[in-house]
Design a protein around this motif. Sequence first.
Motif, mmCIF file in Angstrom:
data_model
loop_
_atom_site.group_PDB
_atom_site.id
_atom_site.type_symbol
_atom_site.label_atom_id
_atom_site.label_comp_id
_atom_site.label_asym_id
_atom_site.label_seq_id
_atom_site.Cartn_x
_atom_site.Cartn_y
_atom_site.Cartn_z
ATOM 1 N N ASP A 1 -30.148 -30.235 39.162
ATOM 2 C CA ASP A 1 -29.910 -30.272 37.801
ATOM 3 C C ASP A 1 -29.506 -28.275 38.024
ATOM 4 O O ASP A 1 -29.412 -27.704 36.664
ATOM 5 C CB ASP A 1 -30.609 -30.520 37.165
ATOM 6 N N LYS A 2 -30.297 -27.474 38.547
ATOM 7 C CA LYS A 2 -29.510 -26.528 38.518
ATOM 8 C C LYS A 2 -27.862 -25.329 39.875
ATOM 9 O O LYS A 2 -27.888 -24.244 39.768
ATOM 10 C CB LYS A 2 -31.012 -25.917 40.072
ATOM 11 N N ILE A 3 -27.573 -27.032 40.501
ATOM 12 C CA ILE A 3 -25.806 -26.529 40.628
ATOM 13 C C ILE A 3 -24.827 -25.990 38.776
ATOM 14 O O ILE A 3 -25.348 -26.659 38.268
ATOM 15 C CB ILE A 3 -24.903 -27.730 41.061
ATOM 16 N N SER A 4 -24.305 -24.612 39.425
ATOM 17 C CA SER A 4 -23.478 -24.241 38.921
ATOM 18 C C SER A 4 -22.469 -24.754 38.664
ATOM 19 O O SER A 4 -21.629 -25.453 40.098
ATOM 20 C CB SER A 4 -23.605 -22.756 39.580
ATOM 21 N N ILE A 5 -21.742 -24.504 37.866
ATOM 22 C CA ILE A 5 -20.083 -25.476 38.003
ATOM 23 C C ILE A 5 -19.063 -24.653 39.378
ATOM 24 O O ILE A 5 -18.511 -25.199 39.487
ATOM 25 C CB ILE A 5 -19.134 -24.838 36.836
ATOM 26 N N LYS A 6 -19.358 -23.028 39.538
ATOM 27 C CA LYS A 6 -18.693 -22.245 40.910
ATOM 28 C C LYS A 6 -19.121 -23.330 41.754
ATOM 29 O O LYS A 6 -18.386 -23.045 42.542
ATOM 30 C CB LYS A 6 -19.359 -20.587 40.506
ATOM 31 N N GLN A 7 -20.727 -23.494 42.412
ATOM 32 C CA GLN A 7 -20.468 -24.020 43.223
ATOM 33 C C GLN A 7 -19.920 -25.344 43.360
ATOM 34 O O GLN A 7 -19.521 -26.041 44.207
ATOM 35 C CB GLN A 7 -22.564 -24.687 43.273
ATOM 36 N N ALA A 8 -20.264 -26.510 42.561
ATOM 37 C CA ALA A 8 -19.667 -27.831 42.112
ATOM 38 C C ALA A 8 -18.109 -27.725 42.931
ATOM 39 O O ALA A 8 -17.542 -29.092 43.551
ATOM 40 C CB ALA A 8 -19.116 -28.480 41.551
ATOM 41 N N ILE A 9 -17.037 -26.835 42.042
ATOM 42 C CA ILE A 9 -16.086 -26.609 42.554
ATOM 43 C C ILE A 9 -16.297 -26.677 44.391
ATOM 44 O O ILE A 9 -14.673 -26.312 44.479
ATOM 45 C CB ILE A 9 -14.952 -25.564 42.048
ATOM 46 N N TRP A 10 -16.831 -25.816 44.602
ATOM 47 C CA TRP A 10 -17.110 -25.225 45.945
ATOM 48 C C TRP A 10 -16.707 -26.353 46.746
ATOM 49 O O TRP A 10 -16.213 -26.341 48.096
ATOM 50 C CB TRP A 10 -17.550 -24.273 46.755
ATOM 51 N N VAL A 11 -17.567 -27.054 46.405
ATOM 52 C CA VAL A 11 -17.691 -28.373 47.741
ATOM 53 C C VAL A 11 -17.147 -29.227 46.791
ATOM 54 O O VAL A 11 -16.822 -29.739 47.807
ATOM 55 C CB VAL A 11 -19.606 -29.522 46.937
ATOM 56 N N GLY A 12 -15.981 -29.130 45.837
ATOM 57 C CA GLY A 12 -14.822 -30.127 46.114
ATOM 58 C C GLY A 12 -14.485 -29.641 46.805
ATOM 59 O O GLY A 12 -13.312 -30.042 47.120
ATOM 60 N N ILE A 13 -13.602 -28.156 47.125
ATOM 61 C CA ILE A 13 -12.675 -28.014 47.672
ATOM 62 C C ILE A 13 -13.341 -28.042 49.244
ATOM 63 O O ILE A 13 -11.904 -28.507 50.271
ATOM 64 C CB ILE A 13 -13.470 -26.327 48.316
ATOM 65 N N TYR A 14 -14.312 -28.082 49.708
ATOM 66 C CA TYR A 14 -14.842 -28.641 51.099
ATOM 67 C C TYR A 14 -14.276 -29.648 50.948
ATOM 68 O O TYR A 14 -13.724 -30.612 52.238
ATOM 69 C CB TYR A 14 -16.012 -28.090 51.111
ATOM 70 N N GLN A 15 -13.991 -30.930 49.749
ATOM 71 C CA GLN A 15 -14.252 -31.838 49.944
ATOM 72 C C GLN A 15 -12.474 -32.406 50.878
ATOM 73 O O GLN A 15 -12.468 -33.250 51.046
ATOM 74 C CB GLN A 15 -14.627 -32.527 49.100
ATOM 75 N N PHE A 16 -12.097 -31.467 50.061
ATOM 76 C CA PHE A 16 -10.645 -31.259 50.681
ATOM 77 C C PHE A 16 -10.234 -31.781 52.382
ATOM 78 O O PHE A 16 -9.583 -32.635 52.209
ATOM 79 C CB PHE A 16 -9.726 -30.399 50.528
ATOM 80 N N LEU A 17 -11.170 -31.350 53.396
ATOM 81 C CA LEU A 17 -11.381 -31.712 54.366
ATOM 82 C C LEU A 17 -11.826 -33.360 55.325
ATOM 83 O O LEU A 17 -10.976 -33.888 55.670
ATOM 84 C CB LEU A 17 -12.513 -31.389 55.660
ATOM 85 N N SER A 18 -12.166 -33.932 53.778
ATOM 86 C CA SER A 18 -12.303 -35.533 54.448
ATOM 87 C C SER A 18 -10.982 -36.359 53.830
ATOM 88 O O SER A 18 -10.773 -37.561 54.197
ATOM 89 C CB SER A 18 -13.545 -35.897 53.031
#
Length: 267
Positions: A143-160
């Motif tokens: 619940d403390k994850i920022s939108i910026k962190q969420a976006i970056w996790v999504g970018i790492y998900q491109f690898l999948s």
Amino acid sequence: MDQNLLAVIVGIVEGLTEFLPVSSTGHMIIVGHMLGFEGPLADVFDVFVQLGAILSVIFIYKERFARFFTKDGWDVNKGLSVWHVAAGIVPVMAVAFFLYKYIKAYLFSPFTVAIGLFLGGVLLMYAEHRTKGREAELVDDVDKISIKQAIWVGIYQFLSLWPGFSRSGSTIAGGLLVGLTRNAAANYTFLIAVPLMFVACIYDLLKNLGSLSAGDLQVLAIGFVVSFVVAYASVLWFLKFLHKYDLTSFAVYRILLAGFTYWYFYL
């Protein structure tokens, strides 16, 4: 091999690997090639067992998903919101839509899976190395994850998008690298997996549904139920595991499996 037994085996493989950082797609490709389970039925079956795994996560996080349908669930200032989920999945969904045919045509082989398994294992090790000793600085609550962190996790998900790399592996490693603890990264990974996988599964299902026959329904049902039960237990076990251990063992397993895959199919 009897199709019902095959459904149980593949359902277990999917349930065990879908949410662990070891690549369920990679395992399904390897097992499918080893058992000779390929073709239209295998394509539809893979979708059904994934839907079983998705349902297990919905059950585990049912209160969380119910909250997304309330007013608070849309407020970025009141914990993890729909916007956090969207930030983690919309970019990769857009890219996957345009690369779908290329990925299916050129990257679904044991060789490409072996590459993805190896590189994903290296990424997990690197993420653990980068965060070692600074755990106190990491965000420990989903619940403390920022939108910026969420976006970056999504970018790492491109690898999948590369089979064998692992969606959960890339996002959990990415979560560590952008400042999340293993548990926060894992919880976020499982939550964003549901809408992402659901859309991908429905898309695959609509493309392959015409190849089904009435006789296939029993096999699909068996795979669905087995995958649901095994994935449910697998997710709960993994979350407890992360409270005590890091991801190094999964990284080592991936690298060893990559070596075995190359040896089995190409040497």
